[in-house]
Design an enzyme around this catalytic site. Sequence first.
Site, PDB file in Angstrom:
ATOM      1  N   GLU A  69     -13.869 -58.247 -37.021  1.00 14.73           N
ATOM      2  CA  GLU A  69     -14.766 -57.159 -37.442  1.00 14.73           C
ATOM      3  C   GLU A  69     -15.360 -56.570 -36.440  1.00 14.73           C
ATOM      4  OE1 GLU A  69     -13.365 -54.054 -38.896  1.00 14.73           O
ATOM      5  OE2 GLU A  69     -14.782 -53.175 -38.522  1.00 14.73           O
ATOM      6  N   ASP A 118      -6.438 -48.770 -35.843  1.00 13.57           N
ATOM      7  CA  ASP A 118      -6.645 -47.370 -35.955  1.00 13.57           C
ATOM      8  C   ASP A 118      -6.140 -47.270 -34.545  1.00 13.57           C
ATOM      9  OD1 ASP A 118      -9.266 -47.487 -36.710  1.00 13.57           O
ATOM     10  OD2 ASP A 118     -10.116 -48.749 -35.250  1.00 13.57           O
ATOM     11  N   LYS A 122      -4.102 -40.377 -29.237  1.00 13.96           N
ATOM     12  CA  LYS A 122      -4.175 -39.454 -27.854  1.00 13.96           C
ATOM     13  C   LYS A 122      -3.498 -40.650 -26.747  1.00 13.96           C
ATOM     14  CE  LYS A 122      -7.656 -35.996 -28.825  1.00 13.96           C
ATOM     15  NZ  LYS A 122      -8.512 -35.676 -28.914  1.00 13.96           N
ATOM     16  N   ASP A 154       0.347 -47.648 -41.554  1.00 16.42           N
ATOM     17  CA  ASP A 154       1.335 -46.393 -42.212  1.00 16.42           C
ATOM     18  C   ASP A 154       1.323 -45.348 -41.531  1.00 16.42           C
ATOM     19  OD1 ASP A 154      -2.313 -45.953 -41.746  1.00 16.42           O
ATOM     20  OD2 ASP A 154      -1.012 -43.910 -42.727  1.00 16.42           O
ATOM     21  N   THR A 191      -4.160 -54.556 -48.353  1.00 13.42           N
ATOM     22  CA  THR A 191      -5.882 -53.817 -47.351  1.00 13.42           C
ATOM     23  C   THR A 191      -6.218 -52.973 -48.860  1.00 13.42           C
ATOM     24  OG1 THR A 191      -5.073 -52.638 -46.073  1.00 13.42           O
ATOM     25  CG2 THR A 191      -4.400 -54.324 -45.212  1.00 13.42           C
ATOM     26  N   GLU A 192      -7.434 -52.519 -48.669  1.00 19.99           N
ATOM     27  CA  GLU A 192      -8.178 -51.371 -48.838  1.00 19.99           C
ATOM     28  C   GLU A 192      -7.208 -50.050 -48.045  1.00 19.99           C
ATOM     29  OE1 GLU A 192     -10.232 -54.198 -47.853  1.00 19.99           O
ATOM     30  OE2 GLU A 192     -11.835 -54.288 -49.172  1.00 19.99           O
ATOM     31  N   TYR A 193      -6.868 -50.087 -46.676  1.00 18.78           N
ATOM     32  CA  TYR A 193      -6.113 -49.003 -46.191  1.00 18.78           C
ATOM     33  C   TYR A 193      -4.873 -48.643 -46.830  1.00 18.78           C
ATOM     34  CZ  TYR A 193      -9.009 -46.890 -42.681  1.00 18.78           C
ATOM     35  OH  TYR A 193     -10.647 -46.099 -42.681  1.00 18.78           O
ATOM     36  N   GLU A 194      -4.329 -50.278 -47.237  1.00 18.17           N
ATOM     37  CA  GLU A 194      -2.348 -49.668 -47.355  1.00 18.17           C
ATOM     38  C   GLU A 194      -3.196 -49.464 -48.848  1.00 18.17           C
ATOM     39  OE1 GLU A 194      -1.027 -54.202 -47.135  1.00 18.17           O
ATOM     40  OE2 GLU A 194       0.613 -53.022 -48.173  1.00 18.17           O
TER      41      GLU A 194
HETATM   42  N1  SAM Z   1      -7.674 -53.399 -41.779  1.00 21.20           N
HETATM   43  C1  SAM Z   1      -8.427 -52.900 -42.479  1.00 21.20           C
HETATM   44  C2  SAM Z   1      -7.731 -52.308 -43.690  1.00 21.20           C
HETATM   45  O1  SAM Z   1      -6.913 -51.814 -43.172  1.00 21.20           O
HETATM   46  O2  SAM Z   1      -8.359 -51.717 -45.118  1.00 21.20           O
HETATM   47  C3  SAM Z   1      -9.302 -51.704 -42.388  1.00 21.20           C
HETATM   48  C4  SAM Z   1      -8.776 -50.708 -41.060  1.00 21.20           C
HETATM   49  S1  SAM Z   1      -9.381 -49.694 -40.058  1.00 21.20           S
HETATM   50  C5  SAM Z   1      -8.638 -48.453 -40.293  1.00 21.20           C
HETATM   51  C6  SAM Z   1      -9.701 -50.287 -38.909  1.00 21.20           C
HETATM   52  C7  SAM Z   1     -10.646 -51.914 -38.446  1.00 21.20           C
HETATM   53  O3  SAM Z   1     -10.560 -52.003 -37.224  1.00 21.20           O
HETATM   54  C8  SAM Z   1     -11.736 -51.105 -38.593  1.00 21.20           C
HETATM   55  O4  SAM Z   1     -12.575 -51.724 -39.393  1.00 21.20           O
HETATM   56  C9  SAM Z   1     -12.400 -51.209 -37.102  1.00 21.20           C
HETATM   57  O5  SAM Z   1     -13.515 -51.557 -36.988  1.00 21.20           O
HETATM   58  C10 SAM Z   1     -12.154 -52.560 -36.507  1.00 21.20           C
HETATM   59  N2  SAM Z   1     -11.608 -52.475 -35.487  1.00 21.20           N
HETATM   60  C11 SAM Z   1     -11.111 -51.615 -34.154  1.00 21.20           C
HETATM   61  N3  SAM Z   1     -11.629 -51.710 -33.393  1.00 21.20           N
HETATM   62  C12 SAM Z   1     -11.785 -52.938 -33.072  1.00 21.20           C
HETATM   63  C13 SAM Z   1     -11.356 -54.417 -32.073  1.00 21.20           C
HETATM   64  N4  SAM Z   1     -11.707 -53.976 -30.996  1.00 21.20           N
HETATM   65  N5  SAM Z   1     -12.254 -55.652 -32.507  1.00 21.20           N
HETATM   66  C14 SAM Z   1     -12.239 -55.756 -33.179  1.00 21.20           C
HETATM   67  N6  SAM Z   1     -12.409 -54.779 -34.766  1.00 21.20           N
HETATM   68  C15 SAM Z   1     -11.877 -53.588 -34.630  1.00 21.20           C
END
Ligand code: SAM
Length: 212
Positions: A69, A118, A122, A154, A191-194
Site C-alpha cells: 500500500e 483506482d 481519464k 465494481d 474488501t472494504e470497497y467491495e
Molecule cells: N483494495 C482496497 C479495497 O478494495 O478496499 C483499497 C481500494 S482503494 C480504491 C485503492 C488503494 O490502492 C488505495 O489505498 C491506494 O493508496 C492504493 N494504491 C494506488 N496506487 C498504488 C500503487 N501504485 N502502489 C501501491 N498502492 C497503490
Amino acid sequence: MRQRNKPWAREKLASYPQYIIQEPKEQKGQWQACFGNNRPLHIEIGTGKGRFITGMAKQNPEINYIGIELAESVIVSALDHIIEEELPNVKLMNIDAAELREVFEKGEVDRIYLNFSDPWPKKRHAKRRLTYQTFLSLYEDILPPHGEIHFKTDNQGLFEYSLMSFSQYGMILKYVSLDLHQSDYEGNIMTEYEEKFSNKGSRIFRCEVQYR
Ligand code: SAM
C-alpha cells in the site's frame, strides 16, 4: 481512497517491524527466510485498510501474504487488523507498486491480487492503471512462469479495459464473473470497497488471468 494526514502514522508503522517491512529492498531474494518457512507467497497491491489480506491470511494459514500500500495514512488501518488477529503469515509494505522489481526476485511471488484498484478513468491517466501493460510486464517479472493475477472491481469501465489489457498482453483469461456475489464462486473475502459498493447495489466483476 480519501487520505487524511496522520502525522503519527510513520511512528506507528516503525514500531511494528514484525508486521511492517521496514527495508523491503533488503529482503529481495530472501522472502522465505523473512517468513521463516518456504510456503507460497501471495501479494495484494493497493491493499487499503487490509480487510482482504488479513481475511485471506486467516482463511489460508499455509500461504504467506504481503499487502502493498502506497498511502501511509491508510496502511496503519491494515496494521490494526493484523495486530488484532496476531497472524504470523501476513506482513505489510508501504511502497509504490512501481518498485516491485526492486523488492522481489523473478518467481518469488506466486500470485498477485488487485482489488478495487483506482480506475483513473481519464484516457491521459491510463498509464497509472494497475492493469496497464507496463504494470503487467512488471508483474510478469516477479511471478513464476504461468503466474496468475486475480482481479476484482465494481468499476465496469476499468474491468473492460483490464480484460482488453490482459488479452492484448497475451494472457489467458481463466475465469470471468460479471456478478461475483451472484456466482457460484466460494470463499470470497470481501474488501472494504467491495462491501461499500455492493451495499449500494453495485455488481462486482472478477477475473483470474494467467501469463503464458
Ligand atoms: N483494495 C482496497 C479495497 O478494495 O478496499 C483499497 C481500494 S482503494 C480504491 C485503492 C488503494 O490502492 C488505495 O489505498 C491506494 O493508496 C492504493 N494504491 C494506488 N496506487 C498504488 C500503487 N501504485 N502502489 C501501491 N498502492 C497503490
